[in-house]
Design a protein around this motif. Structure first.
Motif, PDB file in Angstrom:
ATOM      1  N   ALA A   1       0.829  -1.200   0.000  1.00  0.00           N
ATOM      2  CA  ALA A   1       0.000   0.000   0.000  1.00  0.00           C
ATOM      3  C   ALA A   1       0.861   1.246   0.000  1.00  0.00           C
ATOM      4  O   ALA A   1       1.997   1.242   0.502  1.00  0.00           O
ATOM      5  CB  ALA A   1      -0.923   0.020   1.214  1.00  0.00           C
ATOM      6  N   LEU A   2       0.314   2.309  -0.568  1.00  0.00           N
ATOM      7  CA  LEU A   2       0.850   3.660  -0.447  1.00  0.00           C
ATOM      8  C   LEU A   2      -0.268   4.555   0.044  1.00  0.00           C
ATOM      9  O   LEU A   2      -1.432   4.387  -0.355  1.00  0.00           O
ATOM     10  CB  LEU A   2       1.356   4.192  -1.793  1.00  0.00           C
ATOM     11  CG  LEU A   2       2.533   3.478  -2.447  1.00  0.00           C
ATOM     12  CD1 LEU A   2       2.791   4.060  -3.828  1.00  0.00           C
ATOM     13  CD2 LEU A   2       3.792   3.576  -1.584  1.00  0.00           C
ATOM     14  N   VAL A   3       0.077   5.505   0.904  1.00  0.00           N
ATOM     15  CA  VAL A   3      -0.869   6.533   1.322  1.00  0.00           C
ATOM     16  C   VAL A   3      -0.178   7.878   1.147  1.00  0.00           C
ATOM     17  O   VAL A   3       0.906   8.104   1.691  1.00  0.00           O
ATOM     18  CB  VAL A   3      -1.331   6.354   2.775  1.00  0.00           C
ATOM     19  CG1 VAL A   3      -2.323   7.458   3.151  1.00  0.00           C
ATOM     20  CG2 VAL A   3      -1.964   4.984   2.984  1.00  0.00           C
ATOM     21  N   ALA A   4      -0.797   8.769   0.355  1.00  0.00           N
ATOM     22  CA  ALA A   4      -0.245  10.087   0.077  1.00  0.00           C
ATOM     23  C   ALA A   4      -0.853  11.123   1.001  1.00  0.00           C
ATOM     24  O   ALA A   4      -2.043  11.078   1.302  1.00  0.00           O
ATOM     25  CB  ALA A   4      -0.508  10.475  -1.374  1.00  0.00           C
ATOM     26  N   ARG A   5      -0.025  12.081   1.406  1.00  0.00           N
ATOM     27  CA  ARG A   5      -0.512  13.114   2.320  1.00  0.00           C
ATOM     28  C   ARG A   5      -1.465  14.081   1.623  1.00  0.00           C
ATOM     29  O   ARG A   5      -2.437  14.537   2.222  1.00  0.00           O
ATOM     30  CB  ARG A   5       0.660  13.894   2.916  1.00  0.00           C
ATOM     31  CG  ARG A   5       0.245  14.904   3.966  1.00  0.00           C
ATOM     32  CD  ARG A   5       1.428  15.562   4.634  1.00  0.00           C
ATOM     33  NE  ARG A   5       2.285  16.254   3.684  1.00  0.00           N
ATOM     34  CZ  ARG A   5       3.355  16.969   4.026  1.00  0.00           C
ATOM     35  NH1 ARG A   5       3.693  17.047   5.306  1.00  0.00           N
ATOM     36  NH2 ARG A   5       4.085  17.569   3.125  1.00  0.00           N
ATOM     37  N   ASP A   6      -1.193  14.425   0.338  1.00  0.00           N
ATOM     38  CA  ASP A   6      -2.059  15.371  -0.347  1.00  0.00           C
ATOM     39  C   ASP A   6      -2.646  14.747  -1.601  1.00  0.00           C
ATOM     40  O   ASP A   6      -2.127  13.777  -2.152  1.00  0.00           O
ATOM     41  CB  ASP A   6      -1.312  16.663  -0.677  1.00  0.00           C
ATOM     42  CG  ASP A   6      -0.163  16.465  -1.645  1.00  0.00           C
ATOM     43  OD1 ASP A   6      -0.414  16.156  -2.833  1.00  0.00           O
ATOM     44  OD2 ASP A   6       1.002  16.610  -1.233  1.00  0.00           O
ATOM     45  N   ALA A   7      -3.743  15.306  -2.054  1.00  0.00           N
ATOM     46  CA  ALA A   7      -4.503  14.732  -3.157  1.00  0.00           C
ATOM     47  C   ALA A   7      -3.733  14.755  -4.472  1.00  0.00           C
ATOM     48  O   ALA A   7      -3.821  13.808  -5.268  1.00  0.00           O
ATOM     49  CB  ALA A   7      -5.819  15.490  -3.313  1.00  0.00           C
ATOM     50  N   GLU A   8      -2.972  15.823  -4.732  1.00  0.00           N
ATOM     51  CA  GLU A   8      -2.226  15.914  -5.996  1.00  0.00           C
ATOM     52  C   GLU A   8      -1.216  14.775  -6.109  1.00  0.00           C
ATOM     53  O   GLU A   8      -1.104  14.124  -7.154  1.00  0.00           O
ATOM     54  CB  GLU A   8      -1.532  17.266  -6.097  1.00  0.00           C
ATOM     55  CG  GLU A   8      -0.761  17.450  -7.397  1.00  0.00           C
ATOM     56  CD  GLU A   8      -0.079  18.810  -7.490  1.00  0.00           C
ATOM     57  OE1 GLU A   8       0.636  19.038  -8.481  1.00  0.00           O
ATOM     58  OE2 GLU A   8      -0.254  19.639  -6.563  1.00  0.00           O
ATOM     59  N   GLN A   9      -0.489  14.536  -5.032  1.00  0.00           N
ATOM     60  CA  GLN A   9       0.465  13.430  -5.047  1.00  0.00           C
ATOM     61  C   GLN A   9      -0.248  12.088  -5.143  1.00  0.00           C
ATOM     62  O   GLN A   9       0.221  11.165  -5.806  1.00  0.00           O
ATOM     63  CB  GLN A   9       1.333  13.465  -3.793  1.00  0.00           C
ATOM     64  CG  GLN A   9       2.473  12.455  -3.809  1.00  0.00           C
ATOM     65  CD  GLN A   9       3.524  12.817  -2.785  1.00  0.00           C
ATOM     66  OE1 GLN A   9       4.664  13.076  -3.108  1.00  0.00           O
ATOM     67  NE2 GLN A   9       3.128  12.847  -1.522  1.00  0.00           N
ATOM     68  N   GLY A  10      -1.395  11.972  -4.497  1.00  0.00           N
ATOM     69  CA  GLY A  10      -2.186  10.752  -4.614  1.00  0.00           C
ATOM     70  C   GLY A  10      -2.597  10.488  -6.046  1.00  0.00           C
ATOM     71  O   GLY A  10      -2.576   9.333  -6.508  1.00  0.00           O
ATOM     72  N   ASP A  11      -2.963  11.533  -6.774  1.00  0.00           N
ATOM     73  CA  ASP A  11      -3.337  11.370  -8.179  1.00  0.00           C
ATOM     74  C   ASP A  11      -2.144  10.921  -9.019  1.00  0.00           C
ATOM     75  O   ASP A  11      -2.287  10.098  -9.930  1.00  0.00           O
ATOM     76  CB  ASP A  11      -3.900  12.679  -8.727  1.00  0.00           C
ATOM     77  CG  ASP A  11      -5.252  13.045  -8.134  1.00  0.00           C
ATOM     78  OD1 ASP A  11      -5.892  12.149  -7.537  1.00  0.00           O
ATOM     79  OD2 ASP A  11      -5.656  14.213  -8.267  1.00  0.00           O
TER      80      ASP A  11
END
Length: 384
Positions: free
Chosen positions: A216-226
């Motif tokens: 799994a990966l979890v990104a702190r902000d939405a842009e990086q998550g995208d």
């Protein structure tokens, strides 16, 4: 249940985040959507946003939503393995000519990824003792794009100051990624300390039962998550629906299991410290651990992983590993059952002969949730 405000506690989110009752049947556990494709209501008319299960799958969505909630991130992504997750992270952040800092006792599989795969692609890496902040600052280059952190490290259980590393990384225009596998979000939440991305081998504590491979990966902000999602979808190393369901099932009891893992590990550490055949014990809960103060500051418990060195060298360490009965000699960690392994020839064989080579008298334990008296008796008879 409203999972947004006010924020429910950890165990509540572990059981409910992303896991609403099935609207068709009322089933309280998310179904396993064993499906590859979805009927559309006209061209481009997607039902609930699903078109093809490499891109999105309802069972995987439930897991990814839960992971994001537990880590306090904007977006979670579930993969077929921890290595698949790491690969997507590196491909998202790094390009040929970029530089990465890694721990000086990094997990052997991660070292292999850097030394034999990404090195050929032109990504450079430098092993650094991440607990030494001056050494980290000195190792940063203009081309440094990522600090890859494991804390506690595997297998020497060194502790890195996540908040301080985040500051160093951001001052250099780089990002901080934290492998949170040894702690799980039940014990440590790196994003709250400034990390940009968290990685997990969900095979370990999140799954908790040694019956699934996942990452799994979890990104702190939405842009990086995208950005991470684009590479996840493009590369295709996603978690299958049954694997996602198994990890979700494991997460429901994560907090309870970690309480027992931590309590059992503390008792095992006390036994090992008193045993004449043990020359050194590695555990961040020990007051004389070099980074104990940092561990106490950023962890909510000291975990179920213990390493120790044995008098008599490699032969004695091998004998201990092969002499236990309840502690099964096996790779991996974080399951309900206790495991023992010999890092020099097992999990860290890939660093043999390098500057990252681990001591040949070292034994690593993943302390499970069995009755502690039985575990202690098993170790006593094996140590002799």
């Amino acid at each position: 249940m409203d999972m947004k405000s006010p924020t429910p506690g950890f165990a509540t989110r572990a059981i409910h985040a992303g896991q609403e009752s099935d609207p068709l049947t009322g089933a309280v556990v998310p179904p396993i959507y064993a499906v590859s494709t979805y009927e559309q209501d006209g061209v481009g008319g997607l039902r609930a946003g699903y078109d093809y299960s490499r891109s999105t799958n309802p069972t995987r969505t439930a897991l990814e939503t839960c992971l994001a909630s537990l880590e306090g991130g904007a977006r979670g992504l579930a993969f077929a393995s921890g290595q698949a997750a790491t690969d997507v992270l590196l491909r998202t952040i790094c390009a040929p000519g970029d530089h990465v800092l890694i721990p000086s006792d990094v997990y052997g599989g991660t070292y292999r990824l850097f030394s034999t795969v990404y090195a050929r692609w032109g990504v450079e890496y430098t092993p650094v003792p991440l607990e030494d902040l001056d050494a980290v600052r000195a190792a940063v280059r203009p081309t440094t794009k990522l600090i890859w952190c494991e804390t506690p490290t595997n297998p020497l259980l060194r502790i890195a100051d996540i908040a301080a590393l985040a500051q160093i990384a951001h001052d250099a225009g780089a990002r901080l990624a934290v492998d949170n596998t040894f702690c799980s979000p039940a014990l440590q939440t790196p994003l709250a300390l400034g990390a940009d991305v968290v990685m997990h081998s969900t095979t370990k504590y999140l799954g908790g039962h040694s019956d699934v491979i996942g990452g799994a990966l979890v990104a702190r902000d939405a842009e990086q998550g995208d950005e991470l999602y684009f590479h996840q979808n493009s590369l295709g190393g996603v978690a299958g629906p049954f694997d996602a369901w198994l990890v979700l099932r494991g997460i429901k009891t994560l907090e309870l299991r970690l309480e027992r893992h931590c309590a059992n590990a503390a008792a095992i550490v006390e036994l090992l410290q008193r045993h004449p055949q043990v020359t050194q014990v590695y555990y961040p809960g020990l007051p004389d651990h070099p980074q104990h103060v940092v561990a106490a500051k950023q962890m909510r418990g000291f975990g179920g992983m213990v390493s120790f060195r044995v008098a008599g060298g490699a032969a004695a360490a091998l004998a201990v590993c092969e002499g236990t009965q309840l502690f099964k000699l096996a790779y991996s960690l974080g399951g309900v059952e206790s495991l023992i392994e010999y890092p020099a020839k097992m999990t860290h064989a890939a660093v043999s002969g390098s500057s990252l080579e681990v001591p040949d008298d070292l034994v690593r334990l993943s302390v499970g949730v069995e009755n502690i008296e039985d575990l202690m008796a098993d170790l006593r008879q094996s140590l002799g």
